[in-house]
Write a protein that holds these residues in place. Structure first.
Motif, PDB file in Angstrom:
ATOM      1  N   ILE A  59       0.844  -1.197   0.000  1.00  0.00           N
ATOM      2  CA  ILE A  59       0.000   0.000   0.000  1.00  0.00           C
ATOM      3  C   ILE A  59       0.875   1.241   0.000  1.00  0.00           C
ATOM      4  CG2 ILE A  59      -1.939  -1.103   1.185  1.00  0.00           C
ATOM      5  CD1 ILE A  59      -0.969   0.248   3.757  1.00  0.00           C
ATOM      6  N   ALA A  60       0.340   2.292  -0.558  1.00  0.00           N
ATOM      7  CA  ALA A  60       1.101   3.549  -0.598  1.00  0.00           C
ATOM      8  C   ALA A  60       1.241   4.116   0.807  1.00  0.00           C
ATOM      9  CB  ALA A  60       0.392   4.545  -1.502  1.00  0.00           C
ATOM     10  N   ARG A  61       2.431   4.587   1.160  1.00  0.00           N
ATOM     11  CA  ARG A  61       2.685   5.102   2.499  1.00  0.00           C
ATOM     12  C   ARG A  61       2.865   6.612   2.501  1.00  0.00           C
ATOM     13  NH1 ARG A  61       4.913   2.186   6.598  1.00  0.00           N
ATOM     14  NH2 ARG A  61       6.449   3.822   6.871  1.00  0.00           N
ATOM     15  N   THR A  62       2.372   7.292   1.506  1.00  0.00           N
ATOM     16  CA  THR A  62       2.568   8.730   1.429  1.00  0.00           C
ATOM     17  C   THR A  62       1.257   9.444   1.104  1.00  0.00           C
ATOM     18  OG1 THR A  62       3.832  10.485   0.394  1.00  0.00           O
ATOM     19  CG2 THR A  62       3.220   8.659  -1.017  1.00  0.00           C
ATOM     20  N   VAL A  63       1.189  10.685   1.463  1.00  0.00           N
ATOM     21  CA  VAL A  63       0.027  11.513   1.121  1.00  0.00           C
ATOM     22  C   VAL A  63       0.436  12.601   0.135  1.00  0.00           C
ATOM     23  CG1 VAL A  63      -1.215  11.076   3.262  1.00  0.00           C
ATOM     24  CG2 VAL A  63       0.404  12.963   3.148  1.00  0.00           C
ATOM     25  N   ALA A  64       1.597  12.417  -0.491  1.00  0.00           N
ATOM     26  CA  ALA A  64       2.093  13.416  -1.439  1.00  0.00           C
ATOM     27  C   ALA A  64       1.168  13.506  -2.645  1.00  0.00           C
ATOM     28  CB  ALA A  64       3.500  13.062  -1.886  1.00  0.00           C
ATOM     29  N   ARG A  65       0.984  14.733  -3.099  1.00  0.00           N
ATOM     30  CA  ARG A  65       0.155  14.969  -4.273  1.00  0.00           C
ATOM     31  C   ARG A  65       1.036  15.453  -5.424  1.00  0.00           C
ATOM     32  NH1 ARG A  65      -2.228  17.498  -0.065  1.00  0.00           N
ATOM     33  NH2 ARG A  65      -1.500  19.496  -0.822  1.00  0.00           N
ATOM     34  N   ARG A  66       0.525  15.291  -6.615  1.00  0.00           N
ATOM     35  CA  ARG A  66       1.235  15.774  -7.793  1.00  0.00           C
ATOM     36  C   ARG A  66       1.326  17.303  -7.715  1.00  0.00           C
ATOM     37  NH1 ARG A  66       2.771  14.323 -12.819  1.00  0.00           N
ATOM     38  NH2 ARG A  66       2.348  15.763 -14.518  1.00  0.00           N
ATOM     39  N   GLN A  67       2.512  17.849  -7.934  1.00  0.00           N
ATOM     40  CA  GLN A  67       2.719  19.286  -7.885  1.00  0.00           C
ATOM     41  C   GLN A  67       2.485  19.888  -9.263  1.00  0.00           C
ATOM     42  OE1 GLN A  67       3.377  20.955  -4.958  1.00  0.00           O
ATOM     43  NE2 GLN A  67       2.918  18.941  -4.154  1.00  0.00           N
ATOM     44  N   ARG A  68       1.816  21.005  -9.301  1.00  0.00           N
ATOM     45  CA  ARG A  68       1.522  21.678 -10.560  1.00  0.00           C
ATOM     46  C   ARG A  68       2.269  23.012 -10.614  1.00  0.00           C
ATOM     47  NH1 ARG A  68      -2.727  18.688  -9.242  1.00  0.00           N
ATOM     48  NH2 ARG A  68      -3.863  17.596 -10.864  1.00  0.00           N
ATOM     49  N   PHE A  69       2.761  23.346 -11.799  1.00  0.00           N
ATOM     50  CA  PHE A  69       3.435  24.617 -12.033  1.00  0.00           C
ATOM     51  C   PHE A  69       2.367  25.606 -12.482  1.00  0.00           C
ATOM     52  CE2 PHE A  69       6.359  27.535 -14.156  1.00  0.00           C
ATOM     53  CZ  PHE A  69       7.392  27.560 -13.248  1.00  0.00           C
ATOM     54  N   THR A  70       2.018  26.547 -11.616  1.00  0.00           N
ATOM     55  CA  THR A  70       0.906  27.458 -11.890  1.00  0.00           C
ATOM     56  C   THR A  70       1.401  28.796 -12.435  1.00  0.00           C
ATOM     57  OG1 THR A  70       0.955  28.371  -9.662  1.00  0.00           O
ATOM     58  CG2 THR A  70      -0.404  26.409 -10.009  1.00  0.00           C
ATOM     59  N   ALA A  71       0.456  29.665 -12.722  1.00  0.00           N
ATOM     60  CA  ALA A  71       0.784  31.006 -13.222  1.00  0.00           C
ATOM     61  C   ALA A  71       1.590  31.786 -12.188  1.00  0.00           C
ATOM     62  CB  ALA A  71      -0.488  31.758 -13.588  1.00  0.00           C
ATOM     63  N   ALA A  72       1.289  31.603 -10.910  1.00  0.00           N
ATOM     64  CA  ALA A  72       2.045  32.296  -9.863  1.00  0.00           C
ATOM     65  C   ALA A  72       3.510  31.856  -9.871  1.00  0.00           C
ATOM     66  CB  ALA A  72       1.416  32.013  -8.505  1.00  0.00           C
ATOM     67  N   ASP A  73       3.755  30.583 -10.116  1.00  0.00           N
ATOM     68  CA  ASP A  73       5.132  30.099 -10.196  1.00  0.00           C
ATOM     69  C   ASP A  73       5.852  30.713 -11.400  1.00  0.00           C
ATOM     70  OD1 ASP A  73       4.813  28.306  -7.983  1.00  0.00           O
ATOM     71  OD2 ASP A  73       3.739  26.948  -9.331  1.00  0.00           O
ATOM     72  N   THR A  74       5.136  30.816 -12.507  1.00  0.00           N
ATOM     73  CA  THR A  74       5.712  31.423 -13.704  1.00  0.00           C
ATOM     74  C   THR A  74       6.092  32.871 -13.439  1.00  0.00           C
ATOM     75  OG1 THR A  74       4.373  29.987 -15.107  1.00  0.00           O
ATOM     76  CG2 THR A  74       5.292  31.952 -16.134  1.00  0.00           C
ATOM     77  N   TRP A  75       5.201  33.615 -12.781  1.00  0.00           N
ATOM     78  CA  TRP A  75       5.498  35.020 -12.469  1.00  0.00           C
ATOM     79  C   TRP A  75       6.656  35.155 -11.495  1.00  0.00           C
ATOM     80  CZ3 TRP A  75       4.515  38.559 -15.661  1.00  0.00           C
ATOM     81  CH2 TRP A  75       3.386  38.519 -16.453  1.00  0.00           C
ATOM     82  N   LEU A  76       6.797  34.227 -10.586  1.00  0.00           N
ATOM     83  CA  LEU A  76       7.929  34.253  -9.662  1.00  0.00           C
ATOM     84  C   LEU A  76       9.243  34.080 -10.413  1.00  0.00           C
ATOM     85  CD1 LEU A  76       8.989  34.314  -6.738  1.00  0.00           C
ATOM     86  CD2 LEU A  76       8.759  31.820  -6.750  1.00  0.00           C
ATOM     87  N   VAL A  77       9.289  33.140 -11.336  1.00  0.00           N
ATOM     88  CA  VAL A  77      10.498  32.910 -12.129  1.00  0.00           C
ATOM     89  C   VAL A  77      10.795  34.119 -13.010  1.00  0.00           C
ATOM     90  CG1 VAL A  77      11.504  31.483 -13.946  1.00  0.00           C
ATOM     91  CG2 VAL A  77      10.286  30.401 -12.068  1.00  0.00           C
ATOM     92  N   VAL A  78       9.767  34.653 -13.658  1.00  0.00           N
ATOM     93  CA  VAL A  78       9.950  35.831 -14.514  1.00  0.00           C
ATOM     94  C   VAL A  78      10.463  37.011 -13.689  1.00  0.00           C
ATOM     95  CG1 VAL A  78       8.700  37.553 -15.890  1.00  0.00           C
ATOM     96  CG2 VAL A  78       8.288  35.121 -16.260  1.00  0.00           C
TER      97      VAL A  78
END
Length: 51
Positions: free
Chosen positions: A8-27
């Motif tokens: 059985i899976a032993r983690t509650v990690a979720r898939r991370q998404r690269f959002t518009a806020a992340d894009t603006w942070l990099v820019v």
């Protein structure tokens, strides 16, 4: 070592998404770095580490 083959899976990690806020942070970070580099070159205080 007991939990690695539990079947059985032993983690509650979720898939991370690269959002518009992340894009603006990099820019914004790239723009700030470019502004600092440009300012130092224009003022004549730029001294490259290599070369």
């Amino acid at each position: 070592a007991r939990g690695f083959d539990a079947g059985i899976a032993r983690t509650v990690a979720r898939r991370q998404r690269f959002t518009a806020a992340d894009t603006w942070l990099v820019v914004g970070a790239v723009a700030l770095a470019a502004a600092a580099l440009t300012t130092s070159i224009v003022l004549g205080t730029f001294r490259p580490l290599i070369g």
